[in-house]
Design a protein around this motif. Structure first.
Motif, PDB file in Angstrom:
ATOM      1  N   LEU A 106       0.837  -1.197   0.000  1.00  0.00           N
ATOM      2  CA  LEU A 106       0.000   0.000   0.000  1.00  0.00           C
ATOM      3  C   LEU A 106       0.872   1.246   0.000  1.00  0.00           C
ATOM      4  O   LEU A 106       1.938   1.265   0.602  1.00  0.00           O
ATOM      5  CB  LEU A 106      -0.920   0.017   1.223  1.00  0.00           C
ATOM      6  N   LYS A 107       0.397   2.282  -0.686  1.00  0.00           N
ATOM      7  CA  LYS A 107       1.059   3.583  -0.685  1.00  0.00           C
ATOM      8  C   LYS A 107       0.112   4.596  -0.066  1.00  0.00           C
ATOM      9  O   LYS A 107      -1.117   4.480  -0.221  1.00  0.00           O
ATOM     10  CB  LYS A 107       1.409   4.022  -2.113  1.00  0.00           C
ATOM     11  N   PRO A 108       0.623   5.611   0.633  1.00  0.00           N
ATOM     12  CA  PRO A 108      -0.267   6.641   1.178  1.00  0.00           C
ATOM     13  C   PRO A 108      -0.962   7.402   0.047  1.00  0.00           C
ATOM     14  O   PRO A 108      -0.361   7.681  -0.997  1.00  0.00           O
ATOM     15  CB  PRO A 108       0.683   7.560   1.944  1.00  0.00           C
ATOM     16  N   SER A 109      -2.204   7.757   0.269  1.00  0.00           N
ATOM     17  CA  SER A 109      -2.930   8.500  -0.756  1.00  0.00           C
ATOM     18  C   SER A 109      -2.333   9.884  -0.975  1.00  0.00           C
ATOM     19  O   SER A 109      -2.474  10.462  -2.051  1.00  0.00           O
ATOM     20  CB  SER A 109      -4.410   8.609  -0.398  1.00  0.00           C
ATOM     21  N   ASN A 110      -1.630  10.418   0.038  1.00  0.00           N
ATOM     22  CA  ASN A 110      -1.028  11.735  -0.144  1.00  0.00           C
ATOM     23  C   ASN A 110       0.294  11.689  -0.903  1.00  0.00           C
ATOM     24  O   ASN A 110       0.972  12.711  -1.050  1.00  0.00           O
ATOM     25  CB  ASN A 110      -0.861  12.473   1.189  1.00  0.00           C
TER      26      ASN A 110
END
Length: 290
Positions: A106-110
């Motif tokens: 997962l990657k941060p949405s920001n």
């Protein structure tokens, strides 16, 4: 006639636009504000292509001349899912075998940025790398999907993506973790536009053999096609849906071909370097490293 969806404006104030390409290849821009405040979960969860085409046919969308910054073509996703080692040649250059099952992180949405934004990197980082990728934009609630046919129906459209990575944080030493190396602000440029999976005339955008390429300071580093993916788009959506619930507006980036700096054939990114990626139909990005 084809439709492409984009957003223009400063970060946090982007406005949605539909780009209409006529038979001669000329682009016209129309505001989507009469239909939606943003290209977001609510907009994508409906039949956004049919609604847009109907509004165009009725003359309800005013023509505009976009100027200034090009933003990510969709509002910040709730979930940004990455797939690792999804090209056999990239796995090989990483010293690994192709995975038997998709590698998911997962990657941060920001971390999402516009396609021409400056990449701030990380002060002192010495192993900044590039990864051109196909991005899948989800258009339906997708959890425990029964098969790949259901998974394909859950894909609203496609975007060009770059998974900029800091390899020392990702892989270095005992503390190396994928999330650490792939979470920097601005490390996931998307766009410049979103192409619907199914056009108004019912035709499907073909991502089975989509060419992908990367140039760094004008030197070609990556050139491959999605035909070389270990796991295809529908398989990935189905797989991810078995352990998490995907929502409209979520994005899955599907892995990168060979030709990254980690291979040892190219230098890692430094201040002033220019990274350009491209995929026919999905457009091109140009990122400058701060």
């Amino acid at each position: 006639m084809s439709l492409k969806f984009a957003r223009f404006g400063a970060p946090g104030t982007e406005e949605p636009v539909v780009i209409v390409d006529d038979a001669d290849g000329h682009a016209q821009y129309f505001s989507l504000l009469p239909l939606t405040r943003d290209i977001d979960s609510a907009f994508l969860s409906g039949d956004f292509v049919a609604a847009t085409q109907a509004a165009l046919d009725a003359g309800d969308l005013p023509r505009v001349v976009p100027s200034g910054r090009v933003g990510s073509p969709l509002a910040r996703p709730a979930n940004l899912v990455g797939i690792g080692l999804n090209y056999a040649a990239h796995a090989a250059e990483s010293g690994l075998e192709p995975p038997a099952s998709p590698v998911v992180f997962l990657k941060p949405s920001n971390s999402v940025a516009g396609p021409y934004d400056e990449f701030p990197g990380l002060p002192g980082a010495g192993k900044l790398d590039w990864e051109v990728e196909l991005g899948l934009v989800i258009g339906l609630h997708a959890h425990l999907l029964a098969d790949e046919q259901e998974a394909q129906a859950a894909i609203a459209g496609y975007v060009l993506a770059n998974d900029l990575s800091e390899r020392e944080l990702q892989l270095g030493g005992a503390g190396g973790q994928w999330t650490k190396g792939k979470s920097l602000p601005g490390s996931t440029p998307l766009g410049p536009w979103l192409v619907p999976a199914v056009a108004p005339d019912g035709s499907h955008f073909d991502v089975d053999s989509l060419p992908l390429s990367t140039r760094v300071n004008g030197v070609e580093c990556q050139r491959s096609t999605t035909a070389d993916m270990v796991f295809r788009a529908a398989h990935l959506v189905h797989h991810v849906s078995q352990f998490m619930a995907l929502e409209p507006g979520d994005v899955i980036i599907t892995g990168t071909p060979e030709g990254v700096a980690m291979s040892g054939r190219f230098e890692y990114l430094k201040s002033g370097d220019v990274v350009e990626i491209e995929a026919p139909g999905l457009g091109a990005q140009r990122i400058v490293c701060a």
